[in-house]
Design a protein around this motif. Structure first.
Motif, mmCIF file in Angstrom:
data_model
loop_
_atom_site.group_PDB
_atom_site.id
_atom_site.type_symbol
_atom_site.label_atom_id
_atom_site.label_comp_id
_atom_site.label_asym_id
_atom_site.label_seq_id
_atom_site.Cartn_x
_atom_site.Cartn_y
_atom_site.Cartn_z
ATOM 1 N N UNK A 47 0.728 -1.063 0.143
ATOM 2 C CA UNK A 47 -0.045 -0.100 -0.029
ATOM 3 C C UNK A 47 0.678 1.126 -0.081
ATOM 4 N N UNK A 48 0.788 1.747 -0.998
ATOM 5 C CA UNK A 48 1.465 3.146 -1.218
ATOM 6 C C UNK A 48 1.063 4.590 -0.577
ATOM 7 N N UNK A 49 -0.313 4.255 -0.276
ATOM 8 C CA UNK A 49 -1.065 5.559 -0.093
ATOM 9 C C UNK A 49 -1.949 5.390 1.062
ATOM 10 N N UNK A 50 -2.129 6.062 2.280
ATOM 11 C CA UNK A 50 -2.988 5.878 3.285
ATOM 12 C C UNK A 50 -3.703 7.220 3.591
ATOM 13 N N UNK A 51 -5.020 7.250 4.143
ATOM 14 C CA UNK A 51 -5.592 8.576 4.630
ATOM 15 C C UNK A 51 -6.497 8.169 5.836
ATOM 16 N N UNK A 52 -6.625 9.251 6.547
ATOM 17 C CA UNK A 52 -7.514 8.734 7.821
ATOM 18 C C UNK A 52 -8.880 9.164 7.446
ATOM 19 N N UNK A 53 -10.093 8.459 8.133
ATOM 20 C CA UNK A 53 -11.313 9.021 7.975
ATOM 21 C C UNK A 53 -12.184 8.507 9.253
ATOM 22 N N UNK A 54 -13.236 9.123 9.586
ATOM 23 C CA UNK A 54 -13.887 8.942 10.819
ATOM 24 C C UNK A 54 -13.337 9.268 11.943
ATOM 25 N N UNK A 55 -12.896 10.507 12.107
ATOM 26 C CA UNK A 55 -12.160 10.979 13.248
ATOM 27 C C UNK A 55 -13.076 11.016 14.573
ATOM 28 N N UNK A 56 -12.651 10.538 15.469
ATOM 29 C CA UNK A 56 -13.556 10.690 16.763
ATOM 30 C C UNK A 56 -12.472 10.893 18.083
ATOM 31 N N UNK A 57 -13.017 11.917 18.883
ATOM 32 C CA UNK A 57 -12.332 12.552 19.912
ATOM 33 C C UNK A 57 -12.968 12.141 21.236
ATOM 34 N N UNK A 58 -12.325 11.353 22.023
ATOM 35 C CA UNK A 58 -13.061 11.016 23.456
ATOM 36 C C UNK A 58 -12.866 12.306 24.410
ATOM 37 N N UNK A 59 -13.977 12.770 24.675
ATOM 38 C CA UNK A 59 -13.973 13.969 25.659
ATOM 39 C C UNK A 59 -13.188 13.713 27.134
ATOM 40 N N UNK A 60 -13.514 12.550 27.425
ATOM 41 C CA UNK A 60 -13.048 12.542 28.910
ATOM 42 C C UNK A 60 -11.600 12.422 28.868
ATOM 43 N N UNK A 61 -10.994 11.312 28.059
ATOM 44 C CA UNK A 61 -9.547 11.125 28.127
ATOM 45 C C UNK A 61 -8.690 12.074 26.905
ATOM 46 N N UNK A 62 -9.433 12.511 26.072
ATOM 47 C CA UNK A 62 -8.840 13.381 25.060
ATOM 48 C C UNK A 62 -8.034 12.568 24.013
#
Length: 401
Positions: free
Chosen positions: A197-212
């Motif tokens: 795999x020569x290319x990767x991107x991130x999708x569906x970013x989720x941030x936990x409010x308690x732990x950060x």
């Protein structure tokens, strides 16, 4: 109390400014040290390469008469490198980190994890596949298990009795020198095989409010295939006899109330530093004493204002009486007298100028011509204005009044 608040604010600003200056000096010192270490590292690498080339030339030219080099401190260390070449302390900028991690989604959202299978694109083990043992996010480097190894020379002061003079160690590689390998189903061949795999991107970013903490999915752009993250093994924490049991931790041994402080006042003073410049809470007695001192200063200023000389008292009384009287009001008699003075002065001014009336807009002025060619100069402002002009050509001066 305002003075105390201003003093605390001033102390905080001074400390923040001093800390900013210290941080900047430390940053410059670290930059200087990194630059110096890189220069020394380049010199070391250049010296080792030149020595190795010269050794090859000597072995080729001298043959069996070439000297032995595996003696002394370098015994059994042929081909090993120095420890300075392994330890790199240079701090990379964010742009340099993103350049190394461009294919993996960038340095902020790196789509690599420990235990991922990667293939090497550079080095002596180019084309081989291994698992990631460690990821260094500060330098954007990865260490692959059993790949890119090299012999590292160990200095005598770091060796113990019986320890080898060199160790075989896996060197870190930049992330740009590896690519992810993952099995992907191929519908055309109806089989699953490993794909680079020569290319990767991130999708569906989720941030936990308690732990950060943040989590996201890594996707192959174009194919929209989600690559699962490697499974993490649960960490096992061994229990020891000195550990505190959970039941003892959750037991409530102290319940604070509003009737008493949570701890003695002496302990509170020790914790918050009773004599600190940054203290904002004080005892009522201390606040009352500070306010009394400020009020005493104000009273002293008022006392200085109350101490005046008799002349100052007289002038003060005069100013007060003038303010009470207010502005003067013109009566009818005053206005009549002012009109008489203006009319008298007007007649004198017209006689002195030799005119009978003041010209208005759109009207002419009647000026009487002189009766004769008298050479007597006209009356000046120093001469009386009520002297009539001469009526004949007599050259004798006019009689004085």
């Amino acid at each position: 109390m305002q003075k105390i608040a201003r003093r605390v604010a001033t102390a905080e600003r001074v400390v923040a400014k001093r800390k900013k200056g210290k941080d900047f000096k430390l940053y410059r010192h670290e930059r200087h040290q990194d630059k110096k270490e890189m220069v020394d590292l380049r010199k070391t690498v250049k010296t080792e390469i030149e020595s190795a080339k010269q050794a090859i030339k000597n072995d080729w030219a001298m043959g069996a008469l070439s000297p032995r080099r595996d003696v002394g401190e370098r015994h059994d260390t042929i081909g090993s490198i120095s420890r300075q070449r392994v330890s790199q302390s240079k701090q990379l900028t964010l742009a340099q980190l993103n350049a190394r991690c461009r294919w993996a989604g960038g340095a902020t959202y790196l789509n690599l994890a420990v235990h991922d299978r990667v293939v090497l694109l550079d080095g002596p083990d180019k084309g081989r596949i291994g698992n990631i043992l460690e990821i260094n996010h500060e330098s954007a480097e990865v260490t692959v298990k059993d790949l890119n190894k090299s012999n590292i020379f160990v200095e005598p002061f770091m060796r113990g009795p019986g320890d080898p003079t060199s160790i075989n160690f896996a060197l870190p590689l930049p992330i740009s020198a590896v690519r992810l390998v993952h099995p992907i189903y191929d519908p055309a061949a109806d089989s699953t095989r490993d794909v680079i795999i020569n290319q990767l991107v991130h999708r569906g970013l989720v941030t936990d409010r308690q732990t950060g903490k943040r989590r996201w999915d890594r996707v192959v752009p174009g194919l929209n295939v989600s690559i699962p993250w490697p499974e993490k093994k649960p960490s096992e924490t061994p229990d020891y006899k000195a550990d505190t049991m959970r039941i003892d931790v959750e037991e409530k041994t102290f319940v604070p109330t509003l009737l008493r402080p949570p701890m003695p006042e002496a302990v509170i003073d020790e914790l918050r530093n009773k004599y600190s410049r940054f203290r904002t809470r004080h005892e009522p007695e201390y606040i009352a004493r500070i306010e009394a001192a400020e009020q005493e200063k104000k009273d002293r200023v008022n006392l200085m204002e109350s101490m005046r000389t008799p002349l100052q008292e007289f002038h003060r009384a005069e100013r007060k009486s003038k303010k009470k009287r207010g502005y003067a009001v013109l009566t009818g008699e005053m206005l009549e007298k002012i009109g008489e003075v203006i009319a008298r002065n007007r007649e004198r001014s017209l006689n002195a100028a030799g005119v009978s009336a003041v010209a208005t807009t759109g009207s002419s002025v009647d000026v009487s011509p002189p009766a004769s060619s008298d050479t007597t100069p006209p009356p000046t402002s120093e001469s009386p204005v009520d002297v009539p002009p001469p009526a004949s050509s007599d050259t004798s001066p006019p009689p004085s009044s």
